[in-house]
Design a protein around this motif. Structure first.
Motif, short mmCIF file in Angstrom:
data_model
loop_
_atom_site.label_atom_id
_atom_site.label_comp_id
_atom_site.label_asym_id
_atom_site.label_seq_id
_atom_site.Cartn_x
_atom_site.Cartn_y
_atom_site.Cartn_z
N MET A 166 47.54 52.60 46.64
CA MET A 166 47.84 53.79 46.91
C MET A 166 46.42 54.53 47.52
N THR A 167 45.52 53.74 47.91
CA THR A 167 44.42 53.90 48.72
C THR A 167 43.89 55.14 47.90
N ILE A 168 43.50 55.05 46.53
CA ILE A 168 42.91 55.87 45.43
C ILE A 168 41.61 55.29 45.02
N PRO A 169 40.58 56.05 44.47
CA PRO A 169 39.36 55.53 43.96
C PRO A 169 39.75 54.83 42.65
N LEU A 170 39.26 53.64 42.41
CA LEU A 170 39.25 52.96 41.30
C LEU A 170 39.41 53.56 40.01
N SER A 171 38.58 54.83 39.97
CA SER A 171 38.48 55.44 38.59
C SER A 171 39.73 56.26 38.47
N VAL A 172 40.26 56.95 39.45
CA VAL A 172 41.62 57.42 39.48
C VAL A 172 42.95 56.41 39.08
N ALA A 173 42.67 55.27 39.69
CA ALA A 173 43.67 54.03 39.23
C ALA A 173 43.57 53.72 37.70
N TRP A 174 42.46 53.93 37.21
CA TRP A 174 42.16 53.47 35.76
C TRP A 174 42.79 54.57 35.04
N GLY A 175 42.59 55.75 35.26
CA GLY A 175 43.27 56.84 34.64
C GLY A 175 45.04 56.71 34.69
N PHE B 295 41.88 40.18 32.33
CA PHE B 295 40.59 39.79 32.97
C PHE B 295 40.13 38.58 32.39
N ALA B 296 40.44 38.28 30.92
CA ALA B 296 40.04 37.00 30.35
C ALA B 296 40.89 35.91 31.07
N ALA B 297 42.01 36.00 31.52
CA ALA B 297 42.72 35.05 31.89
C ALA B 297 42.46 34.55 33.22
N SER B 298 41.82 35.59 34.08
CA SER B 298 41.38 35.17 35.29
C SER B 298 40.10 34.40 35.23
N LYS B 299 39.36 34.38 34.09
CA LYS B 299 38.22 33.67 33.89
C LYS B 299 38.54 32.10 33.33
N ILE B 300 39.85 31.91 33.10
CA ILE B 300 40.21 30.46 32.61
C ILE B 300 41.15 29.83 33.79
N GLY B 301 41.12 30.25 34.64
CA GLY B 301 41.93 29.46 35.64
C GLY B 301 43.06 30.41 36.32
N MET B 302 43.44 31.24 35.67
CA MET B 302 44.72 32.13 35.82
C MET B 302 44.19 33.08 37.28
N PRO B 303 45.18 33.43 38.15
CA PRO B 303 44.89 34.31 39.14
C PRO B 303 44.48 35.65 38.68
N LYS B 304 43.66 36.26 39.59
CA LYS B 304 43.23 37.64 39.16
C LYS B 304 44.05 38.59 39.06
N MET B 305 44.09 39.33 37.95
CA MET B 305 45.44 40.33 37.78
C MET B 305 44.72 41.46 37.19
N SER B 306 44.65 42.68 38.19
CA SER B 306 44.08 43.97 37.44
C SER B 306 44.98 45.07 37.84
N PRO B 307 45.85 45.60 37.02
CA PRO B 307 46.71 46.69 37.42
C PRO B 307 45.85 47.92 38.10
N PRO B 308 44.63 48.28 37.41
CA PRO B 308 44.03 49.46 38.28
C PRO B 308 43.59 49.01 39.56
N ASP B 309 43.19 47.76 39.81
CA ASP B 309 42.65 47.31 41.09
C ASP B 309 44.10 47.36 41.95
N MET B 310 45.27 46.84 41.74
CA MET B 310 46.34 47.05 42.43
C MET B 310 46.80 48.37 42.79
N LEU B 311 46.98 49.40 41.80
CA LEU B 311 47.08 50.62 42.12
C LEU B 311 46.24 51.28 43.06
#
Length: 149
Positions: free
Chosen positions: A44-53, A24-40
């Protein structure tokens, strides 16, 4: 509960959270946004809370693999170096897993430079590995690891 299992579970949670904060911090200093839970969640078309789990559960699984497979076999005494090597191995495994998942689930197009995405992902996984190694501990021998199991 076994002390090594407890440390592994804690290491997986801490490592996953630290990795997510770093990405998350890297995306604030110019790196592309990378979020494993968002990607999952998207893949997998699942709710973000499930993806975090799921993301945390994956981290715990890798931390258990570190404790019972990697650490007893890799004779490196430096906690951070051992964790960094483990984190890089997790990165390689993750790339293979994502390639396989892409065969099953439709994947959203990644935004940003592929080089920057790979560098960010490597750094995130190395940070994860170091956090797991520091949390679980590194300097136990194979005999001690077997004693825990």
């Amino acid at each position: 509960m076994n002390s090594l299992i407890s440390k592994s579970i804690m290491g997986g949670i801490i490592g996953s959270v630290i990795m997510s904060i770093e990405l998350f911090a890297a995306s604030k200093i110019g790196m592309p946004k990378m979020s494993p839970p968002d990607m999952l969640a998207d893949m997998m078309t699942i709710p973000l809370s499930v993806a975090w789990g799921l993301h945390i559960l994956i981290g715990i699984t890798f931390a258990l693999a570190y404790s019972f497979i990697f650490a007893p076999k890799v004779k490196i005494s430096n906690t951070y170096l051992k964790g960094a090597i483990f984190g890089f191995a997790v990165f390689v495994f993750a790339q293979i897993a994502i390639a396989l998942l892409e065969m099953i689930f439709p994947t959203p197009q990644m935004e940003g430079s592929m080089t920057q995405l790979m560098i960010g992902s490597i750094i995130g996984h190395v940070v994860f590995g170091m956090a797991v190694s520091k949390t679980v501990g590194h300097a136990f021998s194979t005999e001690k690891a077997i004693e825990y199991s």
